[in-house]
Motif scaffolding. Structure first.
Motif, PDB file in Angstrom:
ATOM      1  N   HIS A  12      79.153 -54.301  15.432  1.00 59.18           N
ATOM      2  CA  HIS A  12      77.906 -53.744  15.961  1.00 59.18           C
ATOM      3  C   HIS A  12      77.197 -52.948  14.880  1.00 59.18           C
ATOM      4  O   HIS A  12      77.828 -52.231  14.102  1.00 59.18           O
ATOM      5  N   SER A  16      72.884 -51.669  18.422  1.00 52.67           N
ATOM      6  CA  SER A  16      73.672 -51.497  19.637  1.00 52.67           C
ATOM      7  C   SER A  16      73.794 -50.024  19.988  1.00 52.67           C
ATOM      8  O   SER A  16      73.945 -49.174  19.103  1.00 52.67           O
ATOM      9  N   GLU A  42      75.743 -57.722  18.966  1.00 50.80           N
ATOM     10  CA  GLU A  42      75.030 -56.561  19.477  1.00 50.80           C
ATOM     11  C   GLU A  42      75.022 -56.528  21.006  1.00 50.80           C
ATOM     12  O   GLU A  42      75.267 -57.538  21.670  1.00 50.80           O
ATOM     13  N   SER A  79      78.940 -59.157  23.153  1.00 47.91           N
ATOM     14  CA  SER A  79      80.265 -59.078  22.541  1.00 47.91           C
ATOM     15  C   SER A  79      81.237 -60.111  23.079  1.00 47.91           C
ATOM     16  O   SER A  79      82.291 -60.306  22.508  1.00 47.91           O
ATOM     17  N   HIS A 181      81.749 -49.903  15.632  1.00 47.91           N
ATOM     18  CA  HIS A 181      80.538 -49.175  15.973  1.00 47.91           C
ATOM     19  C   HIS A 181      80.272 -48.065  14.959  1.00 47.91           C
ATOM     20  O   HIS A 181      79.124 -47.710  14.719  1.00 47.91           O
TER      21      HIS A 181
END
Length: 317
Positions: A12, A16, A42, A79, A181
Motif C-alpha cells: 500500500h 490507501s 490500494e 487487497s 502500510h
C-alpha cells in the motif's frame, strides 16, 4: 531468461487509508529488500498502479533500479485480488464469484488476503476455493501490534485443504506478502517465484502454478526437490515415481528447524547448524504421501521460510 524472482505482491502507498509510503519510497524499499517486483494493492483505488507504470531511469539509462524491476506493478486493485489491467474491484454485498471472474478475465490472480486478521472486515468470509491462491503469511509472522494477522491459523486452514486439493487435481498455492502500510515493512515476507522471465504474465503464471516459496527476508535461501534417479521435480511440480528422495537445502536460519509435511502432517524434522546452512534428506514412498512441503522455523519457532508442495505420484500399477 528463467529464474527465481523475489517479490511483494501486497503493498500500500499513501493512496490507501492508513498508509504512509510514497510510490518512490516503495520502489526504493523494494530495491533495498532485494526484490525484483512489487504489486500495489490500494484500498479501492488503482491510482498507485498508474504511478508504478512510469519506470525511473538511472544515469546509465537502465529503467530497473539496482538492476531489478521493483517499479513494475503486477496488481492495482483491492487487497484481495490482483490484475494487470486497471480494473477496480470493490467490496459489496454481492457474491464474490462474479467479481473474481472479472479479475481472471483481465489476466489477474485472485488472492485470499490475510484470512485471519483481527480488525474490522479483516477476516475472509468466503471459502478459499473461490480464489487462485491464499496469503498464508501476511506481514511479520507474529508480533504485538494490534493489527497482527493470525498466520498460524491461516497456515492451518490452508494446510487442511491441501491434501484434498492435491487429490482432486486443484490445490491452492500459498503466498506471503508484507501488506506494507508503514516504512520498514515492505519486503517482509517475500514470495520467491520461478518464472520463465521477469514479466507480469510470467510471474503471475508462476504464482498461479505454485512454483514458489516464501521467505522472511532476502537473507533466507531455500531449495526443495524430489528425485528418483535422473528424474527431478521442484516446488509446484510433479514427480512420477514410487520411491523418492526429498532434499531441502537451506541457508540463513542459524540453529533453526527444518520440517517436512505431508497429508499426515509433520512427518520428519532436523535441526540446522549455527551457521544456518545445511541440506536435509528424507526418503518417502508416493503410496504414503501425495505431496511434500517444507517449513523452516527459527530457534524460537517463528517461521523463516515455507514452500508450496512437490507432488508425488506412484508409478506402480
Amino acid at each position: 531468461m528463467p529464474g527465481w524472482f523475489r517479490g511483494d505482491s501486497h503493498v500500500h502507498t499513501g493512496r490507501s487509508e492508513g498508509a504512509e509510503l510514497t510510490v518512490e519510497e516503495a520502489v526504493d524499499a523494494a530495491r533495498r529488500s532485494g526484490l525484483h517486483f512489487i504489486a500495489t494493492t490500494e484500498h479501492n483505488t488503482v491510482d498507485g498502479h498508474t504511478r508504478l507504470d512510469r519506470p525511473r531511469r538511472r544515469a546509465d539509462g537502465d529503467p530497473r533500479p539496482g538492476g531489478h524491476h521493483p517499479n513494475r506493478a503486477l496488481a492495482g486493485t483491492g487487497s484481495r485480488t490482483g490484475t494487470t489491467d486497471r480494473l477496480e474491484v470493490r467490496r459489496t454485498r454481492r457474491p464474490a464469484r462474479g467479481r473474481l471472474d472479472r479479475v481472471r478475465a483481465a489476466g489477474g490472480l485472485c488472492v485470499a488476503a490475510h484470512p485471519h486478521a483481527p480488525y474490522l472486515r479483516g477476516q475472509l468470509g468466503y471459502p478459499f476455493e473461490l480464489f487462485d491462491a491464499v496469503e498464508v503469511w501476511n506481514g511479520r509472522w507474529t508480533s504485538s501490534v494490534a493489527w497482527q494477522a493470525d498466520n498460524e491459523a491461516a497456515l492451518a486452514e490452508w494446510g487442511r485443504g491441501l491434501a484434498a486439493g492435491v487429490a482432486a487435481g486443484r490445490w491452492l498455492p500459498a503466498v506471503g506478502n508484507s501488506d506494507a502500510h508503514l516504512r520498514g515493512q515492505l519486503g517482509s515476507p517475500q514470495t520467491v517465484v520461478l518464472a520463465d522471465e521477469l514479466t507480469t504474465a510470467a510471474v503471475l503464471a508462476g504464482l498461479r502454478a505454485g512454483r514458489s516459496w516464501i521467505a522472511a527476508s532476502r537473507d533466507v535461501e531455500l531449495t526443495l526437490t524430489a528425485s528418483a534417479g535422473a528424474r527431478v521435480a521442484g516446488i509446484g511440480e510433479v514427480l512420477n515415481a514410487e520411491e523418492a528422495v526429498v532434499a531441502a537445502s537451506v541457508r540463513g536460519v542459524g540453529s533453526g528447524c527444518v520440517s517436512f509435511h505431508t497429508e499426515q502432517g509433520r512427518i520428519h524434522s532436523a535441526t540446522l547448524p549455527p551457521d544456518g546452512a545445511a541440506e536435509v534428506i528424507w526418503h518417502v514412498r508416493a503410496s504414503d504421501a501425495g505431496f511434500v512441503r517444507v517449513e523452516i522455523r527459527d530457534g524460537g519457532g517463528v517461521m523463516a521460510a515455507m514452500t508450496n508442495p512437490v507432488q508425488l505420484r506412484s508409478s506402480v500399477g
